[in-house]
Design an enzyme around this catalytic site. Structure first.
Site, mmCIF file in Angstrom:
data_model
loop_
_atom_site.group_PDB
_atom_site.id
_atom_site.type_symbol
_atom_site.label_atom_id
_atom_site.label_comp_id
_atom_site.label_asym_id
_atom_site.label_seq_id
_atom_site.Cartn_x
_atom_site.Cartn_y
_atom_site.Cartn_z
ATOM 1 N N LYS A 1 0.960 -1.039 -0.015
ATOM 2 C CA LYS A 1 0.000 0.121 0.111
ATOM 3 C C LYS A 1 1.051 1.111 -0.150
ATOM 4 C CE LYS A 1 -1.897 2.184 3.530
ATOM 5 N NZ LYS A 1 -2.545 2.587 4.606
ATOM 6 N N ASP B 1 -6.593 1.074 0.746
ATOM 7 C CA ASP B 1 -6.742 1.599 2.124
ATOM 8 C C ASP B 1 -8.139 0.875 2.930
ATOM 9 O OD1 ASP B 1 -8.312 3.086 1.261
ATOM 10 O OD2 ASP B 1 -7.557 4.882 2.543
#
Length: 335
Positions: A203, A221
């Protein structure tokens, strides 16, 4: 006399023999009768058990029929054709692009080093809190070499407002040392190199690649995960699988801005607990419409940041955000 005396014993003997034979015959007859009754009883027994067997068969058949009915009832709905899903997903992204033409990463940064550090610090806290904290950090430690040589206790004190400050101090000092020792003080522009840095996962790596190097990446997320499942783009729950499933619906060139559009929408309108369905611009395209407040007036009161007339998360947002009515976030301690 001598000739007639033996006659009586012989007659008696014959009579006794006849009586014994008769008793034996009677006993044999009784045995045969008992055997016959037993055999008859044994043959009759299955006829009595037969109803139980029949009942058991009926019960089993009933259970099987019920189970089959349940399976039919629980049969999953027909999956949306891939072409229809692609069209709907891309239309949602186009609509969001019109709603959020100013969408951007909501972390303040001036270079790749600041972005990677800020993204690591954003775990388990808000971008606002990170943006209020990093000015002091980068003022004191502007380069990877500076942060690598920092006193951990001093860094911890600066990072305390972000939560988990000891673990985060260890990560940012560790990644700074790795940058200084392995990459000449520069943040690498490859995924495989970024994920080797302490505290950096996929991420964080995609945030850095997409926003500091212009290389497409999907940022999965919590907001992104929640919305793509509400929109039924995928039913995956693991970030890597979500990334792959959603990435297959869009051209690679759109991945970075797609991430910004989805995250912006999740933070402003499509909240986790009370989505503002009645104020949502993509309500007609949303399979989850109705999970939140559908009354337009009440829904508008749930809007956040610039959509609700409140300050944003960045202290130094892009000009396009300001032009759209966005308000900068206040510095730490300003209220």
């Amino acid at each position: 006399m001598t000739d007639s005396t033996p006659v009586k014993p012989t007659a008696k003997k014959a009579a006794k023999k006849a009586t014994a034979t008769k008793k034996k015959t009677t006993a044999t007859a009784r045995k045969v009768t008992a055997t016959t009754k037993k055999a008859t009883t044994s043959k009759a027994a299955p006829s009595k058990a037969a109803p139980k067997k029949t009942a058991a068969v009926k019960k089993t058949a009933g259970v099987k029929k019920t189970a089959a009915a349940k399976r039919v009832a629980k049969k999953a709905p027909v999956a949306e054709p891939s072409t229809a899903l692609v069209r709907r997903a891309r239309r949602i992204n186009r609509e969001l692009a019109d709603v959020y033409p100013y969408a951007h990463p909501e972390l303040d940064f001036e270079n790749p080093f600041q972005l990677v550090v800020a993204t690591v610090l954003s775990a388990q806290t808000t971008d606002l809190r990170v943006n209020q904290t990093t000015p002091a950090l980068f003022a004191k430690y502007p380069t990877p070499e500076d942060l690598a040589a920092a006193n951990p206790e001093e860094v911890e004190e600066i990072l305390r407002p972000t939560g988990f400050f000891r673990a985060k101090t260890k990560s940012v000092i560790g990644l700074s040392k790795a940058l200084a020792e392995e990459f000449g003080g520069e943040v690498p522009g490859r995924l495989e190199d970024l994920v080797r840095l302490p505290g950096v996962g996929r991420k964080t790596a995609f945030v850095v690649l997409g926003n500091a190097f212009g290389r497409p990446g999907i940022t999965v997320d919590t907001h992104f995960q929640r919305l793509v499942r509400r929109w039924e783009w995928t039913d995956e729950t693991e970030p890597d699988k979500i990334e792959a499933a959603v990435g297959a619906l869009f051209p690679k060139s759109e991945w970075t801005m797609l991430s910004h559009h989805v995250i912006f929408h999740g933070r402003r309108i499509c909240h986790a607990r009370k989505p503002a369905c009645g104020a949502c611009p993509i309500a007609p395209l949303c399979p989850a419409y109705g999970e939140g407040e559908t009354d337009p007036e009440k829904a508008r009161k749930l809007l956040k940041y610039e959509k609700g007339g409140y300050p944003g998360q960045r202290l130094n947002p892009p000009q396009a955000y300001l032009d759209a009515g966005g308000v900068p976030a206040p510095p730490l301690g300003a209220g």
